[in-house]
Design a protein around this motif. Structure first.
Motif, PDB file in Angstrom:
ATOM      1  N   ASP A  35      39.379  44.397  16.769  1.00  0.00           N
ATOM      2  CA  ASP A  35      39.990  45.651  16.636  1.00  0.00           C
ATOM      3  C   ASP A  35      41.261  45.771  17.619  1.00  0.00           C
ATOM      4  O   ASP A  35      42.317  46.333  17.361  1.00  0.00           O
ATOM      5  N   ARG A  36      41.102  45.243  18.732  1.00  0.00           N
ATOM      6  CA  ARG A  36      42.163  44.833  19.770  1.00  0.00           C
ATOM      7  C   ARG A  36      42.339  43.683  20.310  1.00  0.00           C
ATOM      8  O   ARG A  36      41.009  43.172  20.616  1.00  0.00           O
ATOM      9  N   ILE A  37      43.055  42.963  20.481  1.00  0.00           N
ATOM     10  CA  ILE A  37      43.260  41.724  21.295  1.00  0.00           C
ATOM     11  C   ILE A  37      43.985  41.802  22.629  1.00  0.00           C
ATOM     12  O   ILE A  37      45.018  42.429  22.587  1.00  0.00           O
ATOM     13  N   ILE A  38      43.519  41.285  23.415  1.00  0.00           N
ATOM     14  CA  ILE A  38      44.080  41.149  24.915  1.00  0.00           C
ATOM     15  C   ILE A  38      44.497  39.882  25.162  1.00  0.00           C
ATOM     16  O   ILE A  38      43.675  39.086  25.047  1.00  0.00           O
ATOM     17  N   GLU A  39      45.850  39.759  25.444  1.00  0.00           N
ATOM     18  CA  GLU A  39      46.374  38.464  25.875  1.00  0.00           C
ATOM     19  C   GLU A  39      46.736  38.237  27.223  1.00  0.00           C
ATOM     20  O   GLU A  39      47.143  39.234  27.870  1.00  0.00           O
ATOM     21  N   GLU A  40      46.594  37.109  27.919  1.00  0.00           N
ATOM     22  CA  GLU A  40      46.881  36.815  29.098  1.00  0.00           C
ATOM     23  C   GLU A  40      47.348  35.342  29.659  1.00  0.00           C
ATOM     24  O   GLU A  40      46.811  34.421  28.873  1.00  0.00           O
ATOM     25  N   LYS A  41      48.262  35.349  30.361  1.00  0.00           N
ATOM     26  CA  LYS A  41      48.817  34.023  30.688  1.00  0.00           C
ATOM     27  C   LYS A  41      48.875  33.925  32.111  1.00  0.00           C
ATOM     28  O   LYS A  41      49.543  34.007  32.912  1.00  0.00           O
ATOM     29  N   ILE A  49      35.532  45.812  18.528  1.00  0.00           N
ATOM     30  CA  ILE A  49      35.619  44.317  18.690  1.00  0.00           C
ATOM     31  C   ILE A  49      36.916  44.019  19.381  1.00  0.00           C
ATOM     32  O   ILE A  49      37.827  44.254  18.888  1.00  0.00           O
ATOM     33  N   TYR A  50      36.705  43.437  20.657  1.00  0.00           N
ATOM     34  CA  TYR A  50      37.757  42.998  21.303  1.00  0.00           C
ATOM     35  C   TYR A  50      37.790  41.509  21.533  1.00  0.00           C
ATOM     36  O   TYR A  50      37.273  40.914  21.340  1.00  0.00           O
ATOM     37  N   GLY A  51      39.207  40.891  21.290  1.00  0.00           N
ATOM     38  CA  GLY A  51      39.614  39.783  21.451  1.00  0.00           C
ATOM     39  C   GLY A  51      40.337  39.403  22.795  1.00  0.00           C
ATOM     40  O   GLY A  51      40.782  40.362  23.076  1.00  0.00           O
ATOM     41  N   TYR A  52      39.960  38.234  23.205  1.00  0.00           N
ATOM     42  CA  TYR A  52      40.437  37.946  24.568  1.00  0.00           C
ATOM     43  C   TYR A  52      41.110  36.590  24.419  1.00  0.00           C
ATOM     44  O   TYR A  52      40.412  35.616  23.910  1.00  0.00           O
ATOM     45  N   ALA A  53      42.263  36.377  24.449  1.00  0.00           N
ATOM     46  CA  ALA A  53      43.055  35.122  24.316  1.00  0.00           C
ATOM     47  C   ALA A  53      43.898  34.823  25.643  1.00  0.00           C
ATOM     48  O   ALA A  53      44.389  35.751  26.151  1.00  0.00           O
ATOM     49  N   ARG A  54      43.662  33.575  26.142  1.00  0.00           N
ATOM     50  CA  ARG A  54      44.354  33.284  27.390  1.00  0.00           C
ATOM     51  C   ARG A  54      44.684  31.803  27.447  1.00  0.00           C
ATOM     52  O   ARG A  54      44.121  31.141  26.913  1.00  0.00           O
ATOM     53  N   VAL A  55      45.941  31.613  28.026  1.00  0.00           N
ATOM     54  CA  VAL A  55      46.227  30.405  28.422  1.00  0.00           C
ATOM     55  C   VAL A  55      46.530  30.340  29.794  1.00  0.00           C
ATOM     56  O   VAL A  55      46.714  31.483  30.607  1.00  0.00           O
ATOM     57  N   SER A  56      46.708  29.097  30.548  1.00  0.00           N
ATOM     58  CA  SER A  56      47.104  29.117  31.964  1.00  0.00           C
ATOM     59  C   SER A  56      48.421  29.424  32.210  1.00  0.00           C
ATOM     60  O   SER A  56      48.627  29.780  33.450  1.00  0.00           O
ATOM     61  N   THR A  57      49.396  29.084  31.524  1.00  0.00           N
ATOM     62  CA  THR A  57      50.688  29.039  32.004  1.00  0.00           C
ATOM     63  C   THR A  57      51.715  29.878  31.170  1.00  0.00           C
ATOM     64  O   THR A  57      51.012  29.894  29.801  1.00  0.00           O
ATOM     65  N   LYS A  58      52.836  30.468  31.500  1.00  0.00           N
ATOM     66  CA  LYS A  58      53.636  31.157  30.594  1.00  0.00           C
ATOM     67  C   LYS A  58      54.287  30.422  29.471  1.00  0.00           C
ATOM     68  O   LYS A  58      54.670  30.709  28.478  1.00  0.00           O
ATOM     69  N   LYS A  59      54.230  29.170  29.683  1.00  0.00           N
ATOM     70  CA  LYS A  59      54.866  28.418  28.516  1.00  0.00           C
ATOM     71  C   LYS A  59      53.967  27.928  27.462  1.00  0.00           C
ATOM     72  O   LYS A  59      54.387  27.540  26.501  1.00  0.00           O
TER      73      LYS A  59
END
Length: 181
Positions: free
Chosen positions: A28-34, A2-12
């Motif tokens: 099980d694993r979460i991928i983060e992206e800004k 089970i992968y999680g994906y968390a994203r926001v548009s800006t670094k702030k």
């Protein structure tokens, strides 16, 4: 897996809410992206995540606009996930790609995300126009004030080397070069 994906548009911006929801959902694993979701190609972590999916895996996100803000992108992502034999679940929208109406529902959410983005861009543009009309200056603050700029022009007119002028004012030569009448 089970992968999680968390994203926001800006670094702030903060990922805390999404991370909390994904952890509680048992990822099980979460991928983060800004990164902005205006297109999939600009999100390298998301592309790596899609490439790593295997049959039986689940990709979780909190809402559809974390995955895509364009209806066509949403359908292409959904199709890729389904072709792999994986599934997509959106926690806060109670959507699951295994349902029979998933493609229509996700398309509509993608369309709504696109409309939201267009409205956001329009509001930002209008806000800038109003701010400029009120005299708000955009961009970086000038390195030299008007008096210093006048002094630079005088020294340039006398033929003083730009390197010496730059050193006197604590700025780069290119800053001195850009100052003109």
């Amino acid at each position: 897996m089970i992968y999680g994906y968390a994203r926001v548009s800006t670094k702030k911006q903060d990922l805390a809410y999404q991370l909390d929801r994904l952890q509680k959902a048992g990822c099980d694993r979460i991928i983060e992206e800004k990164q902005s979701a205006k297109d999939t190609q600009g999100r390298p972590e998301f592309l790596r995540l899609l490439a790593s999916l295997e049959p039986g895996d689940t990709l979780l996100a909190t809402v559809s606009d974390r995955v895509a803000r364009d209806p066509l992108d949403m359908l292409l992502i959904l199709r890729e996930i389904q072709c792999i034999g994986a599934r997509l679940r959106l926690l806060d929208q109670a959507l699951d790609s295994t349902s029979s109406e998933a493609d229509v529902t996700l398309f509509l959410h993608g369309w709504a995300g696109k409309q939201y983005r267009l409205r956001l861009l329009e509001n930002t543009k209008n806000g800038r126009v109003i701010a400029k009309a009120k005299g708000v200056k955009f961009g970086r603050k000038p390195k030299l004030n008007p008096l210093q700029r006048a002094q630079v022009l005088e020294r340039k007119a006398r033929g003083e080397p730009y390197a010496r002028i730059a050193k006197a004012f604590g700025v780069s030569e290119s800053t001195i070069l850009r100052i003109s009448n």
